[in-house]
Design an enzyme around this catalytic site. Structure first.
Site, PDB file in Angstrom:
ATOM      1  N   GLU A  13      -7.244   2.451  -3.252  1.00 15.27           N
ATOM      2  CA  GLU A  13      -6.266   1.418  -2.961  1.00 15.27           C
ATOM      3  C   GLU A  13      -6.256  -0.042  -3.727  1.00 15.27           C
ATOM      4  O   GLU A  13      -7.079  -0.846  -3.585  1.00 15.27           O
ATOM      5  CB  GLU A  13      -6.588   1.000  -1.415  1.00 15.27           C
ATOM      6  CG  GLU A  13      -6.603   2.005  -0.257  1.00 15.27           C
ATOM      7  CD  GLU A  13      -6.434   1.655   1.069  1.00 15.27           C
ATOM      8  OE1 GLU A  13      -5.419   1.977   1.587  1.00 15.27           O
ATOM      9  OE2 GLU A  13      -7.290   0.881   1.502  1.00 15.27           O
ATOM     10  N   LYS A  51      -6.072  -1.377  11.336  1.00 13.18           N
ATOM     11  CA  LYS A  51      -6.743  -2.497  11.112  1.00 13.18           C
ATOM     12  C   LYS A  51      -7.119  -3.145  12.433  1.00 13.18           C
ATOM     13  O   LYS A  51      -7.390  -2.584  13.283  1.00 13.18           O
ATOM     14  CB  LYS A  51      -5.894  -3.488   9.857  1.00 13.18           C
ATOM     15  CG  LYS A  51      -5.763  -2.626   8.759  1.00 13.18           C
ATOM     16  CD  LYS A  51      -5.149  -3.447   7.709  1.00 13.18           C
ATOM     17  CE  LYS A  51      -4.999  -2.447   6.388  1.00 13.18           C
ATOM     18  NZ  LYS A  51      -4.443  -3.416   5.240  1.00 13.18           N
ATOM     19  N   HIS A 108     -13.433  -0.132   2.958  1.00  7.70           N
ATOM     20  CA  HIS A 108     -12.212  -0.800   2.689  1.00  7.70           C
ATOM     21  C   HIS A 108     -12.329  -2.167   2.043  1.00  7.70           C
ATOM     22  O   HIS A 108     -13.281  -2.740   1.986  1.00  7.70           O
ATOM     23  CB  HIS A 108     -11.461  -0.984   4.087  1.00  7.70           C
ATOM     24  CG  HIS A 108      -9.882  -1.301   3.875  1.00  7.70           C
ATOM     25  ND1 HIS A 108      -9.638  -2.537   3.540  1.00  7.70           N
ATOM     26  CD2 HIS A 108      -9.079  -0.396   3.902  1.00  7.70           C
ATOM     27  CE1 HIS A 108      -8.148  -2.527   3.333  1.00  7.70           C
ATOM     28  NE2 HIS A 108      -7.899  -1.171   3.597  1.00  7.70           N
TER      29      HIS A 108
HETATM   30  P1  13P Z   1      -0.592  -1.579   3.516  1.00  9.70           P
HETATM   31  O1  13P Z   1      -0.142  -0.118   3.719  1.00  9.70           O
HETATM   32  O2  13P Z   1      -0.148  -2.414   4.685  1.00  9.70           O
HETATM   33  O3  13P Z   1      -0.526  -2.091   2.187  1.00  9.70           O
HETATM   34  O4  13P Z   1      -2.206  -1.198   3.555  1.00  9.70           O
HETATM   35  C1  13P Z   1      -2.855  -0.455   2.995  1.00  9.70           C
HETATM   36  C2  13P Z   1      -4.394  -0.376   3.399  1.00  9.70           C
HETATM   37  O5  13P Z   1      -5.129  -1.195   3.520  1.00  9.70           O
HETATM   38  C3  13P Z   1      -4.722   0.776   4.165  1.00  9.70           C
HETATM   39  O6  13P Z   1      -6.140   0.904   4.168  1.00  9.70           O
END
Ligand code: 13P
Length: 251
Positions: free
Chosen positions: A169, A13, A97
């Site tokens: 996700e 990120k 995402h």
């Molecule tokens: P976390 O593992 O911090 O929950 O984030 C997941 C994510 O968005 C991966 O792209």
């Protein structure tokens, strides 16, 4: 028993300076040197991609980007073209995402154009999909995911999508510490594979790697990976620390 090779991917990120990214990548490469039964990918911020790719060349760790634009070049201030990513050393690209859908107005249509552009450039697309908490509570999970997959892959053929990766996700599990249970995730992954059978065919559906993402950590990875249709993980927070991420990779 599936023959799909697991993929453990880290999405960094908007974290890490170039120096921090280099340090974490080097440590991760050292700690995962013997992990030869999984594919490993990290997606640093754009500014750190080229230097991390330099460090990761000839290692088991591949590099990805967190987004791309679909044009090859042009007057698109602020955007990054697919060829720029391959030149910088990327093999993968995360597309759609939920944070991009939420904060940057990405839609299934822009996601679809990006998937097509990634494929054309030879990048492995990781198509991200997921339902919100409200959608899950309203029993809309499957219809939301069905739409996201079908619209995201619209007009594309199985032969173009040989390396396609899908990352499920659930938005309510991202960065919240609330992981979907392995049964909840498996139920969705099985459904997604069925959607791929409908869209393409059974052989293709069996070949696609479907990752789970959302609060994955060393403590829950083994349980998730024991499920038949879970082929890996897309990890956010727990991928930022090399030691922690290496423990997930070597689950
Ligand atoms: P976390 O593992 O911090 O929950 O984030 C997941 C994510 O968005 C991966 O792209």
């Amino acid at each position: 028993m599936s023959t799909r090779r697991p993929l453990i991917a880290g999405n960094w990120k908007m974290y890490k300076t170039i120096a921090e990214a280099q340090k974490t990548a080097s440590e991760l490469i050292d700690r995962t040197a013997a992990a030869d039964s999984v594919d490993i990918m990290i997606a640093p911020p754009f500014t750190a991609i080229a230097s991390v790719a330099g460090i990761a060349a000839n290692s088991r760790v591949a590099v990805g980007a967190q987004d791309l634009f679909w044009e090859n070049d042009g007057a698109y201030t602020g955007e990054i073209a697919p060829g720029m990513l391959t030149e910088a050393g990327c093999r993968y690209v995360i597309i759609g995402h939920s944070e991009r859908r939420q904060h940057f107005a990405e839609t299934d249509e822009t996601v679809n154009r990006k998937i097509a552009a990634a494929v054309k450039a030879g990048l492995v697309p990781i198509l991200c999909i997921g339902e919100s908490e409200a959608q899950r509570e309203a029993d809309e999970t499957f219809s939301v995911l069905d739409k996201q997959v079908k619209r995201g892959l619209k007009g594309l053929f199985a032969k173009d999508l040989k390396k396609l990766v899908i990352a499920y996700e659930p938005i309510w599990a991202i960065g919240t510490g609330k992981t979907a249970t392995s049964d909840q995730a498996q139920e969705v992954h099985r459904f997604l594979r069925q959607v791929l059978v409908e869209l393409f065919d059974a052989d293709f559906a069996q070949s696609v790697r479907i990752l789970y993402g959302g609060s994955v950590k060393p403590a829950n990875i083994a349980e998730l990976m024991s499920m038949e249709d879970i082929d890996g993980a897309l990890v956010g927070g727990a991928s930022l620390d090399a030691e922690t991420f290496a423990r997930i990779v070597t689950f």
